[in-house]
Design a protein around this motif. Structure first.
Motif, PDB file in Angstrom:
ATOM      1  N   LYS A   1     -10.691   7.578  -3.307  1.00 50.32           N
ATOM      2  CA  LYS A   1     -11.361   6.479  -4.009  1.00 50.32           C
ATOM      3  C   LYS A   1     -10.328   5.608  -4.719  1.00 50.32           C
ATOM      4  O   LYS A   1      -9.427   6.101  -5.387  1.00 50.32           O
ATOM      5  CB  LYS A   1     -12.355   7.041  -5.021  1.00 50.32           C
ATOM      6  N   LEU A   2     -10.483   4.292  -4.581  1.00 46.68           N
ATOM      7  CA  LEU A   2      -9.581   3.351  -5.226  1.00 46.68           C
ATOM      8  C   LEU A   2      -9.735   3.432  -6.743  1.00 46.68           C
ATOM      9  O   LEU A   2     -10.830   3.307  -7.269  1.00 46.68           O
ATOM     10  CB  LEU A   2      -9.892   1.931  -4.753  1.00 46.68           C
TER      11      LEU A   2
ATOM     12  N   ILE B   1       7.632  -3.632   0.756  1.00 47.58           N
ATOM     13  CA  ILE B   1       6.325  -4.066   0.265  1.00 47.58           C
ATOM     14  C   ILE B   1       6.425  -4.293  -1.233  1.00 47.58           C
ATOM     15  O   ILE B   1       7.414  -3.896  -1.863  1.00 47.58           O
ATOM     16  CB  ILE B   1       5.212  -3.038   0.590  1.00 47.58           C
ATOM     17  N   SER B   2       5.402  -4.905  -1.804  1.00 48.85           N
ATOM     18  CA  SER B   2       5.471  -5.217  -3.229  1.00 48.85           C
ATOM     19  C   SER B   2       4.273  -4.695  -4.012  1.00 48.85           C
ATOM     20  O   SER B   2       4.157  -4.964  -5.204  1.00 48.85           O
ATOM     21  CB  SER B   2       5.593  -6.731  -3.428  1.00 48.85           C
ATOM     22  N   ALA B   3       3.393  -3.947  -3.355  1.00 52.10           N
ATOM     23  CA  ALA B   3       2.249  -3.362  -4.055  1.00 52.10           C
ATOM     24  C   ALA B   3       1.625  -2.283  -3.186  1.00 52.10           C
ATOM     25  O   ALA B   3       1.778  -2.297  -1.962  1.00 52.10           O
ATOM     26  CB  ALA B   3       1.208  -4.423  -4.381  1.00 52.10           C
ATOM     27  N   VAL B   4       0.946  -1.349  -3.860  1.00 51.46           N
ATOM     28  CA  VAL B   4       0.187  -0.315  -3.153  1.00 51.46           C
ATOM     29  C   VAL B   4      -1.093  -0.017  -3.920  1.00 51.46           C
ATOM     30  O   VAL B   4      -1.102  -0.033  -5.152  1.00 51.46           O
ATOM     31  CB  VAL B   4       0.975   1.009  -2.984  1.00 51.46           C
ATOM     32  N   PRO B   5      -2.176   0.241  -3.189  1.00 49.32           N
ATOM     33  CA  PRO B   5      -3.387   0.718  -3.854  1.00 49.32           C
ATOM     34  C   PRO B   5      -3.140   2.140  -4.367  1.00 49.32           C
ATOM     35  O   PRO B   5      -2.375   2.900  -3.781  1.00 49.32           O
ATOM     36  CB  PRO B   5      -4.445   0.738  -2.752  1.00 49.32           C
TER      37      PRO B   5
ATOM     38  N   VAL C   1      -2.658  -5.584   6.450  1.00 53.22           N
ATOM     39  CA  VAL C   1      -1.677  -4.620   6.941  1.00 53.22           C
ATOM     40  C   VAL C   1      -2.367  -3.274   7.134  1.00 53.22           C
ATOM     41  O   VAL C   1      -3.107  -2.815   6.273  1.00 53.22           O
ATOM     42  CB  VAL C   1      -0.506  -4.483   5.939  1.00 53.22           C
ATOM     43  N   SER C   2      -2.102  -2.654   8.259  1.00 56.59           N
ATOM     44  CA  SER C   2      -2.687  -1.349   8.536  1.00 56.59           C
ATOM     45  C   SER C   2      -1.643  -0.506   9.262  1.00 56.59           C
ATOM     46  O   SER C   2      -0.919  -1.031  10.105  1.00 56.59           O
ATOM     47  CB  SER C   2      -3.928  -1.533   9.405  1.00 56.59           C
ATOM     48  N   PRO C   3      -1.508   0.765   8.964  1.00 53.58           N
ATOM     49  CA  PRO C   3      -2.263   1.504   7.955  1.00 53.58           C
ATOM     50  C   PRO C   3      -1.776   1.172   6.545  1.00 53.58           C
ATOM     51  O   PRO C   3      -0.634   0.780   6.349  1.00 53.58           O
ATOM     52  CB  PRO C   3      -1.964   2.963   8.288  1.00 53.58           C
ATOM     53  N   VAL C   4      -2.667   1.351   5.593  1.00 53.64           N
ATOM     54  CA  VAL C   4      -2.370   1.052   4.198  1.00 53.64           C
ATOM     55  C   VAL C   4      -1.577   2.205   3.580  1.00 53.64           C
ATOM     56  O   VAL C   4      -1.937   3.363   3.735  1.00 53.64           O
ATOM     57  CB  VAL C   4      -3.673   0.818   3.405  1.00 53.64           C
ATOM     58  N   ILE C   5      -0.512   1.866   2.904  1.00 48.97           N
ATOM     59  CA  ILE C   5       0.282   2.860   2.173  1.00 48.97           C
ATOM     60  C   ILE C   5      -0.316   2.956   0.785  1.00 48.97           C
ATOM     61  O   ILE C   5      -0.520   1.938   0.120  1.00 48.97           O
ATOM     62  CB  ILE C   5       1.754   2.425   2.102  1.00 48.97           C
ATOM     63  N   THR C   6      -0.629   4.168   0.351  1.00 47.15           N
ATOM     64  CA  THR C   6      -1.242   4.367  -0.962  1.00 47.15           C
ATOM     65  C   THR C   6      -0.406   5.328  -1.803  1.00 47.15           C
ATOM     66  O   THR C   6       0.458   6.024  -1.287  1.00 47.15           O
ATOM     67  CB  THR C   6      -2.672   4.943  -0.820  1.00 47.15           C
ATOM     68  N   MET C   7      -0.713   5.351  -3.069  1.00 50.71           N
ATOM     69  CA  MET C   7      -0.102   6.280  -4.014  1.00 50.71           C
ATOM     70  C   MET C   7      -1.199   6.957  -4.812  1.00 50.71           C
ATOM     71  O   MET C   7      -2.320   6.455  -4.879  1.00 50.71           O
ATOM     72  CB  MET C   7       0.829   5.544  -4.989  1.00 50.71           C
TER      73      MET C   7
END
Length: 122
Positions: free
Chosen positions: A43-44, A32-36, A8-14
């Motif tokens: 940086k992850l 969605i059920s998860a976010v990086p 999936v792009s773009p990635v939704i992050t928190m």
């Protein structure tokens, strides 16, 4: 096929400082059920999923162990469960050890990673 063909792009992050409430709202709104989770430099640093939000104090879903099992459970485990159930920030509920793959990783390798590590997301 490669990861880029199905990701999936773009990635939704928190951010680690995001609230648990904000994450739950994002999950519902974006379906969605998860976010990086990324730091200020992008940086992850972790991942937060619906599973991380399952046992919450305010929802009445906090894990309830029988009294005899609480006696046998390590204090560190009980303390960690309490923190996770009552945490307000993503940093307190996220999984820090994230298994990753590049966009060029073949899907068969990703499938092997998922199975080997008993995870649902890479």
């Amino acid at each position: 096929m490669k990861a880029r063909d199905v990701m999936v792009s773009p990635v939704i992050t928190m951010k680690p400082s995001s609230s648990v409430k904000e994450v739950a709202k994002t999950f519902l709104e974006r379906r969605i059920s998860a976010v990086p989770v990324v730091d200020d430099q992008g940086k992850l640093v972790g991942i937060v999923s619906d599973g991380d939000l399952m046992h919450r104090g305010e929802a009445g879903t906090q894990r309830q162990r029988p009294w005899w099992l609480r006696l046998l459970t390590a204090e560190e485990t009980l303390a960690a469960e309490y923190v996770k159930a009552h945490a307000r920030k993503v940093a307190d509920v996220m999984t820090r050890d994230v298994i990753t793959a590049t966009a060029d990783t073949p899907l068969y390798e990703i499938a092997a990673l998922l199975e080997k590590n008993s995870i649902k997301r890479v």
